[in-house]
Design a protein around this motif. Structure first.
Motif, PDB file in Angstrom:
ATOM      1  N   PRO A  12      33.891  48.208  30.499  1.00 63.36           N
ATOM      2  CA  PRO A  12      33.510  49.418  31.231  1.00 63.36           C
ATOM      3  C   PRO A  12      34.624  50.441  31.031  1.00 63.36           C
ATOM      4  N   ILE A  13      34.317  51.713  31.230  1.00 64.76           N
ATOM      5  CA  ILE A  13      35.435  52.667  31.274  1.00 64.76           C
ATOM      6  C   ILE A  13      35.812  52.765  32.749  1.00 64.76           C
ATOM      7  N   TYR A  14      37.084  52.523  33.039  1.00 66.15           N
ATOM      8  CA  TYR A  14      37.526  52.359  34.420  1.00 66.15           C
ATOM      9  C   TYR A  14      37.807  53.700  35.079  1.00 66.15           C
ATOM     10  N   TYR A  15      37.655  53.719  36.405  1.00 69.53           N
ATOM     11  CA  TYR A  15      38.011  54.929  37.170  1.00 69.53           C
ATOM     12  C   TYR A  15      39.516  55.009  37.310  1.00 69.53           C
ATOM     13  N   PRO A  16      40.123  56.082  36.879  1.00 72.47           N
ATOM     14  CA  PRO A  16      41.569  56.203  37.116  1.00 72.47           C
ATOM     15  C   PRO A  16      41.834  56.790  38.503  1.00 72.47           C
ATOM     16  N   PRO A  20      45.543  50.297  37.470  1.00 75.63           N
ATOM     17  CA  PRO A  20      44.749  49.120  37.106  1.00 75.63           C
ATOM     18  C   PRO A  20      45.247  47.867  37.818  1.00 75.63           C
ATOM     19  N   HIS A  21      44.347  46.955  38.113  1.00 75.32           N
ATOM     20  CA  HIS A  21      44.746  45.712  38.773  1.00 75.32           C
ATOM     21  C   HIS A  21      44.185  44.527  38.000  1.00 75.32           C
ATOM     22  N   ILE A  22      44.407  43.348  38.567  1.00 74.33           N
ATOM     23  CA  ILE A  22      44.095  42.118  37.843  1.00 74.33           C
ATOM     24  C   ILE A  22      42.588  41.992  37.540  1.00 74.33           C
ATOM     25  N   GLY A  23      41.734  42.609  38.379  1.00 74.96           N
ATOM     26  CA  GLY A  23      40.288  42.607  38.121  1.00 74.96           C
ATOM     27  C   GLY A  23      39.965  43.330  36.820  1.00 74.96           C
ATOM     28  N   HIS A  24      40.568  44.508  36.638  1.00 72.51           N
ATOM     29  CA  HIS A  24      40.361  45.234  35.378  1.00 72.51           C
ATOM     30  C   HIS A  24      40.877  44.405  34.204  1.00 72.51           C
ATOM     31  N   TYR A  26      40.830  41.241  33.842  1.00 71.29           N
ATOM     32  CA  TYR A  26      39.918  40.181  33.426  1.00 71.29           C
ATOM     33  C   TYR A  26      38.920  40.685  32.382  1.00 71.29           C
ATOM     34  N   SER A  27      38.182  41.747  32.698  1.00 69.98           N
ATOM     35  CA  SER A  27      37.165  42.242  31.748  1.00 69.98           C
ATOM     36  C   SER A  27      37.803  42.611  30.414  1.00 69.98           C
ATOM     37  N   THR A  28      38.980  43.223  30.499  1.00 72.88           N
ATOM     38  CA  THR A  28      39.598  43.727  29.280  1.00 72.88           C
ATOM     39  C   THR A  28      40.130  42.575  28.426  1.00 72.88           C
ATOM     40  N   THR A  51      38.586  55.373  30.049  1.00 73.06           N
ATOM     41  CA  THR A  51      38.600  55.736  31.471  1.00 73.06           C
ATOM     42  C   THR A  51      37.537  56.784  31.787  1.00 73.06           C
ATOM     43  N   ASP A  52      36.981  56.626  32.970  1.00 71.79           N
ATOM     44  CA  ASP A  52      35.859  57.410  33.489  1.00 71.79           C
ATOM     45  C   ASP A  52      36.457  58.391  34.493  1.00 71.79           C
ATOM     46  N   GLU A  53      36.739  59.606  34.026  1.00 74.72           N
ATOM     47  CA  GLU A  53      37.718  60.423  34.740  1.00 74.72           C
ATOM     48  C   GLU A  53      37.145  61.519  35.620  1.00 74.72           C
ATOM     49  N   MET A 261      31.053  43.700  31.673  1.00 72.91           N
ATOM     50  CA  MET A 261      31.378  44.330  32.962  1.00 72.91           C
ATOM     51  C   MET A 261      31.258  43.285  34.064  1.00 72.91           C
ATOM     52  N   ALA A 262      31.602  43.679  35.299  1.00 71.66           N
ATOM     53  CA  ALA A 262      31.354  42.791  36.437  1.00 71.66           C
ATOM     54  C   ALA A 262      30.001  43.135  37.054  1.00 71.66           C
ATOM     55  N   LYS A 263      29.572  42.268  37.945  1.00 69.85           N
ATOM     56  CA  LYS A 263      28.186  42.305  38.416  1.00 69.85           C
ATOM     57  C   LYS A 263      27.768  43.593  39.116  1.00 69.85           C
ATOM     58  N   GLU A 264      28.752  44.303  39.756  1.00 71.04           N
ATOM     59  CA  GLU A 264      28.330  45.445  40.592  1.00 71.04           C
ATOM     60  C   GLU A 264      27.783  46.600  39.764  1.00 71.04           C
ATOM     61  N   ILE A 265      28.085  46.622  38.451  1.00 73.98           N
ATOM     62  CA  ILE A 265      27.569  47.739  37.657  1.00 73.98           C
ATOM     63  C   ILE A 265      26.565  47.281  36.595  1.00 73.98           C
ATOM     64  N   TRP A 293      33.354  38.415  40.115  1.00 71.70           N
ATOM     65  CA  TRP A 293      34.569  39.104  40.552  1.00 71.70           C
ATOM     66  C   TRP A 293      35.718  38.132  40.714  1.00 71.70           C
ATOM     67  N   ILE A 294      36.901  38.637  40.420  1.00 69.11           N
ATOM     68  CA  ILE A 294      38.095  37.939  40.874  1.00 69.11           C
ATOM     69  C   ILE A 294      38.271  38.377  42.313  1.00 69.11           C
ATOM     70  N   THR A 295      38.320  37.427  43.203  1.00 70.22           N
ATOM     71  CA  THR A 295      38.419  37.797  44.616  1.00 70.22           C
ATOM     72  C   THR A 295      39.794  37.431  45.131  1.00 70.22           C
TER      73      THR A 295
HETATM   74  O1  ME8 Z   1      32.785  50.960  37.864  1.00 73.14           O
HETATM   75  N1  ME8 Z   1      36.951  41.202  39.286  1.00 73.14           N
HETATM   76  O2  ME8 Z   1      34.863  51.668  37.168  1.00 73.14           O
HETATM   77  P1  ME8 Z   1      35.832  50.695  37.982  1.00 73.14           P
HETATM   78  C1  ME8 Z   1      36.463  41.311  38.053  1.00 73.14           C
HETATM   79  N2  ME8 Z   1      33.817  53.776  36.008  1.00 73.14           N
HETATM   80  N3  ME8 Z   1      36.320  42.479  37.420  1.00 73.14           N
HETATM   81  C2  ME8 Z   1      36.705  43.586  38.053  1.00 73.14           C
HETATM   82  C3  ME8 Z   1      37.235  43.545  39.351  1.00 73.14           C
HETATM   83  C4  ME8 Z   1      37.358  42.278  39.968  1.00 73.14           C
HETATM   84  N4  ME8 Z   1      37.855  42.126  41.169  1.00 73.14           N
HETATM   85  N5  ME8 Z   1      37.529  44.796  39.719  1.00 73.14           N
HETATM   86  C5  ME8 Z   1      37.197  45.604  38.680  1.00 73.14           C
HETATM   87  C6  ME8 Z   1      33.498  51.713  37.239  1.00 73.14           C
HETATM   88  N6  ME8 Z   1      36.712  44.868  37.670  1.00 73.14           N
HETATM   89  C7  ME8 Z   1      32.871  52.765  36.341  1.00 73.14           C
HETATM   90  C8  ME8 Z   1      32.318  52.083  35.105  1.00 73.14           C
HETATM   91  S1  ME8 Z   1      31.102  52.107  32.735  1.00 73.14           S
HETATM   92  C9  ME8 Z   1      30.164  53.172  31.877  1.00 73.14           C
HETATM   93  C10 ME8 Z   1      31.623  52.996  34.138  1.00 73.14           C
HETATM   94  C11 ME8 Z   1      36.276  45.378  36.368  1.00 73.14           C
HETATM   95  O3  ME8 Z   1      37.224  51.202  37.749  1.00 73.14           O
HETATM   96  C12 ME8 Z   1      34.838  44.985  36.096  1.00 73.14           C
HETATM   97  O4  ME8 Z   1      34.582  45.090  34.729  1.00 73.14           O
HETATM   98  O5  ME8 Z   1      35.376  50.535  39.368  1.00 73.14           O
HETATM   99  C13 ME8 Z   1      34.090  46.055  36.853  1.00 73.14           C
HETATM  100  O6  ME8 Z   1      32.755  46.174  36.463  1.00 73.14           O
HETATM  101  C14 ME8 Z   1      34.911  47.259  36.482  1.00 73.14           C
HETATM  102  O7  ME8 Z   1      36.261  46.794  36.445  1.00 73.14           O
HETATM  103  C15 ME8 Z   1      34.768  48.392  37.475  1.00 73.14           C
HETATM  104  O8  ME8 Z   1      35.725  49.342  37.200  1.00 73.14           O
END
Ligand code: ME8
Length: 644
Positions: A12-16, A20-24, A26-28, A51-53, A261-265, A293-295
Motif C-alpha cells: 500500500p502507499i502509506y499515510y505519512p 512508520p511503525h512495525i505494522g508498516h 510487515y507489509s513492506t 506514500t499517500d500524502e 495490504m492488511a485486511k482493513e483496506i 494485523w500485527i497487534t
Molecule cells: O491505509 N499490522 O495507509 P496506512 C499489519 N494510505 N499491517 C499494518 C499494520 C499492522 N498493525 N498497520 C499498518 C492507508 N499496516 C492508505 C493506503 S493504498 C492505495 C492506500 C500496513 O498508512 C498494512 O499494509 O494506514 C495496512 O494495510 C497499511 O499499512 C495501512 O497503511
C-alpha cells in the motif's frame, strides 16, 4: 535469449501522518521477500512502494505543527525512506502522490471516468461539522457527534461527484467468485466482501470533496478535490506511466501480479479498484492479498495514534535487521492477526537462529577445520543413510516458492527449519568426533560434513529473500561460490565443489539474554521524566528555584548519537564557554534544525553519562500530548542571558 518475465508487486502507499511503525514494516518486508525471491528466480521485478500524502487528516496535522502540508510530509517521507533503507527493502520505485506526474495522471483518470460516463455530479448529503468543515456519515459519528472534535453536527448537503460503483456489483461478484482467477486471498475475505458489501447493495461512491484543499483538484470544476482513495489507488498505474510521460512501463508491468495490504483496506482494493479499472477499460490486477494485523497489547491494530509502538530502528539496530525480518515473517500466519512481542522474538531468535541455524553453520565449519584443516578431501564415502536428510531438502525449493509467493512465509520457514533441525540430528547420529578417530573412516567423515555443508547451502539460498544480509555471510563461511548460491542451485544436491574450503567467520547469531534485553527495552520505553500524578506539584521555597541556573544558550553544533534513536549531542555556548549536553529529542528534531538556535537550558545540573558520553545540563522543552518543542528564544538574546 528469452525475455525475462515481468513481475509487478506493490505495498500500500502509506499515510505519512505519523512515522512508520512495525505494522508498516510487515507489509513492506513481505513484499520485499517476494520481490527478492522472484528476482532470484529470474523474473524482471518491479517492486513499488510509496506514500499517500493528500487528505484532510494530513492537512490538519501539518497545521497543528505549524507547517505547510508539503513540509510536513517531506519530513515523514524521509523517515519512511530511512527505515526502508535500514531494513534492506529493495524497492525499485517510490511513488509520492504529491509527485507532479501522479497529479497529472490522476486528473486525466478522473476526467476519463467522467467522459466514459462513470462519474456524475450530484448532491452529497451527510452530517456536517462546521468548525471542522467535515462531512460524516451516520455510522462515523460518535454518540451522534463529530468524531474529531465532539461537537454537534447538522444535516447538510454539498455538490459532489459520484462514481457509479453500484453498476459494477455483478461483475465484482463474478470476479471474486472466479476460482480460477483466485483474485482475493485469503478466501475468508471473499465472503466478507460479498456478504458485507455486495449483497447489501453497493452504493455509488462520492469521489470529490470541497471541504478542504490539500489534494488533487478536479481540473474541470474549480473547488472540487479528487477523493483521496481515487488519488491513492491510481498510484499503482501512474507509477508505471499510465497517462503520463514520466515512465513508460505500463505495457510491460500492468496488470500487477500482486497487491499486498492488511485486511482493513481489502475493500478498496478488491471492490473499488477493480471497478475503477473496469470503468477505465484497463486490465485488472491478478491477485490481491489481505494479511492480518500485527497487534499490540490491547489486541487492536497497532497504530500511530496509540503511542505504544515498538521502534523498528531500535530493534534492527540491537538484534540485527535480518532477525527482525525473520521474526515478522515467521510469526505472522497469513490471514490471521499476530500479537507483537519482544519476548517471542527473542525466544524464537535463540531457538531457530542461534541454536539451530547458527550452531549448525559454526559446528560444521569448525569440524571441517579441525579434522581436515578447512578443506574437504574429494574422496567421500556416501551412504544410503544420508538419503533422509537429502530428500527432505529436495522438497524445499518448490514448497518455499509456493508458500512465499502466497505470503505463507511462516509455513515455508517452518519447513526450512525442520530440515535444519534434521541436519543437527544427523550430526548426532553420525558422531563425526568418533569417525575422526579412525583413519579408515575419513571418507565417511568427509561425506557427512559435506552433506551438512550442502544442506546449509540449500537452506541459506531459500532463506536469502528473508535474511538478505546474513545469508551471503553463510555462503562465505561454507565456501559456496556464486554458481552454488543461485535459486536453481537450491534444487540441486551437492553443488559445492568436492574439495570445498570453509572459512570460519564471526558468530552469526549471538544468543540473547532475554531477561536483560527485556529490561533494557522497557527502560527505553519509559518516558524521560514522569509527569506529576497530581495536577500541580507541591509548593516549594523560592530558594529551591534559585538553586537552578537557567540560561539561554546558543547551539554551536548538533548531531545524532550513533546507535541511539533518541539522543542528540549538542555543543552549546552558555555565555561562559562551550559545553556538551545530550538530549533525548532525536525523534522530534533533525540535528540541522537546531544548529544556531537559542534555547533554554539548566546549566548547573550534575553531569550525567548517557551512551558513554557526558551530558552537562538539560535542554528545556515542552510536551503537550503528541506535540513536543524545545524552549526557544529569538536570535537577539545573548548566550548566557539569565532565565527567571
Ligand atoms: O491505509 N499490522 O495507509 P496506512 C499489519 N494510505 N499491517 C499494518 C499494520 C499492522 N498493525 N498497520 C499498518 C492507508 N499496516 C492508505 C493506503 S493504498 C492505495 C492506500 C500496513 O498508512 C498494512 O499494509 O494506514 C495496512 O494495510 C497499511 O499499512 C495501512 O497503511
Amino acid at each position: 535469449m528469452s525475455e525475462k518475465t515481468p513481475f509487478y508487486i506493490t505495498t500500500p502507499i502509506y499515510y505519512p501522518s505519523g512515522n512508520p511503525h512495525i505494522g508498516h514494516c510487515y507489509s513492506t518486508i513481505a513484499c520485499d521477500c517476494v520481490a527478492r525471491m522472484k528476482r532470484m528466480q529470474g523474473y524482471d521485478v518491479m517492486f513499488l512502494t510509496g506514500t499517500d500524502e493528500h487528505g484532510q487528516k494530513i492537512e490538519k496535522k501539518a497545521a497543528e505543527e505549524g507547517m505547510t502540508p508539503k513540509e510536513y510530509v517531506d519530513g515523514i517521507v524521509a523517515n519512511f525512506k530511512k527505515l526502508w533503507s535500514t531494513l534492506g527493502i529493495s524497492y525499485d520505485r517510490y511513488i509520492r502522490t504529491t509527485d507532479d506526474y501522479h497529479i497529472e495522471s490522476v486528473q486525466k483518470i478522473f476526467r476519463k471516468l467522467y467522459d466514459n460516463g462513470y462519474i456524475y455530479k450530484s448532491e452529497y448529503k451527510g452530517k456536517y461539522c462546521t468548525p471542522c468543515e467535515s462531512f460524516w456519515t451516520e455510522s462515523q459519528l460518535v454518540d451522534g457527534k463529530c468524531p474529531d472534535c465532539g461537537r454537534e453536527v447538522t444535516d447538510a448537503s454539498e455538490e459532489a461527484y459520484f462514481f457509479k460503483l453500484s453498476e459494477f456489483a455483478p461483475k465484482l461478484k463474478e470476479l471474486l467468485l472466479d476460482e480460477e482467477k483466485d483474485f482475493l486471498n485469503p478466501k475468508s475475505r471473499v465472503n466478507e466482501m460479498i456478504n458485507n458489501f455486495i449483497e447489501p447493495g453497493l452504493q455509488d461512491l462520492c469521489v470529490s470533496r470541497t471541504s478542504f484543499k490539500w489534494g488533487i483538484p478536479v481540473d474541470f470544476d474549480e473547488g472540487h478535490i479528487v477523493y483521496v482513495w481515487i488519488d491513492a489507488l491510481s498510484n499503482y498505474i501512474t507509477a508505471l506511466g499510465y497517462l503520463n510521460d514520466k515512465y513508460n512501463d505500463y505495457d510491460k508491468y500492468w496488470p500487477a501480479d500482486m497487491h499486498v495490504m492488511a485486511k482493513e483496506i481489502v475493500r478498496f482494493h478488491s471492490l473499488i479498484w477493480p471497478a475503477i479499472l473496469m470503468a477505465l477499460g484497463e486490465p485488472l490486477p491478478k491477485k490481491v492479498y489481505g494479511h492480518g494485523w500485527i497487534t499490540f497489547g490491547d489486541g487492536g491494530k497497532m497504530s500511530k495514534s496509540k503511542g505504544n509502538v515498538v521502534d523498528p530502528f531500535i530493534l534492527s539496530e540491537r538484534y540485527g535487521v535480518d532477525s527482525l525480518r525473520y521474526h515478522l515473517l515467521r510469526e505472522m500466519v497469513f490471514g490471521s492477526d499476530c500479537p507483537y512481542s519482544n519476548e517471542q522474538m527473542f525466544t524464537r531468535y535463540n531457538s531457530d537462529l542461534a541454536n539451530d541455524l547458527g550452531n549448525l553453520v559454526s559446528r560444521t565449519v569448525a569440524m571441517i577445520e579441525k579434522y581436515f584443516g578447512g578443506t574437504l578431501p574429494a574422496d567421500k564415502d556416501f551412504s544410503d543413510s544420508d538419503e533422509e536428510l537429502l530428500s527432505m531438502t529436495d522438497e524445499l525449493p518448490a514448497f518455499v516458492d509456493d508458500t512465499f509467493s502466497t505470503l505463507r512465509f511462516s509455513e515455508g520457514l517452518e519447513k526450512i527449519f525442520r530440515v535444519i533441525a534434521r541436519a543437527n540430528k544427523y550430526i548426532d547420529e553420525n558422531e563425526p568426533w568418533i569417525l575422526a578417530k579412525d583413519e579408515e573412516k575419513k571418507g565417511r567423515l568427509a561425506a557427512v560434513l559435506y552433506n551438512l555443508l550442502d544442506t546449509v547451502r540449500r537452506c541459506a539460498i531459500l532463506l536469502t529473500p528473508v535474511m538478505p544480509h546474513i545469508c551471503p555471510e553463510i555462503f562465505e563461511q561454507i565456501g559456496a561460490d556464486e554458481s552454488a548460491t543461485t535459486w536453481e542451485a537450491s534444487k540441486v544436491r551437492h553443488a559445492l565443489k568436492a574439495d570445498v574450503t570453509v572459512h570460519k567467520g564471526r558468530v552469526l547469531f549471538p544468543r540473547i539474554d532475554i531477561e536483560k534485553e527485556l529490561e533494557e527495552l522497557e527502560a527505553m520505553n519509559k518516558p524521560q521524566r514522569e509527569l506529576p500524578a497530581e495536577p500541580i506539584k507541591e509548593i516549594t521555597e523560592f530558594d529551591n528555584f534559585a538553586k537552578l541556573d537557567l540560561r539561554a544558550v546558543k547551539v554551536l553544533s548538533c548531531e545524532r548519537v550513533p546507535k541511539s534513536d533518541k539522543l542528540l549531542k549538542f555543543i552549546v555556548d552558555d555565555g561562559f564557554g562551550e559545553r556538551q549536553v545530550l538530549s533525548g529529542i532525536a525523534k522530534y528534531y533533525e540535528p540541522e534544525q537546531l544548529v544556531g538556535k537559542t534555547l533554554g537550558m539548566i546549566i548547573n545540573l550534575a553531569p550525567r553519562k548517557m551512551m558513554g558520553l557526558e551530558s552537562n545540563g538539560m535542554i528545556m522543552s515542552v510536551r503537550d500530548g503528541d506535540k513536543f518543542r524545545v524552549v526557544e528564544f529569538g536570535d537577539d538574546i545573548k548566550a548566557g542571558a539569565d532565565i527567571s
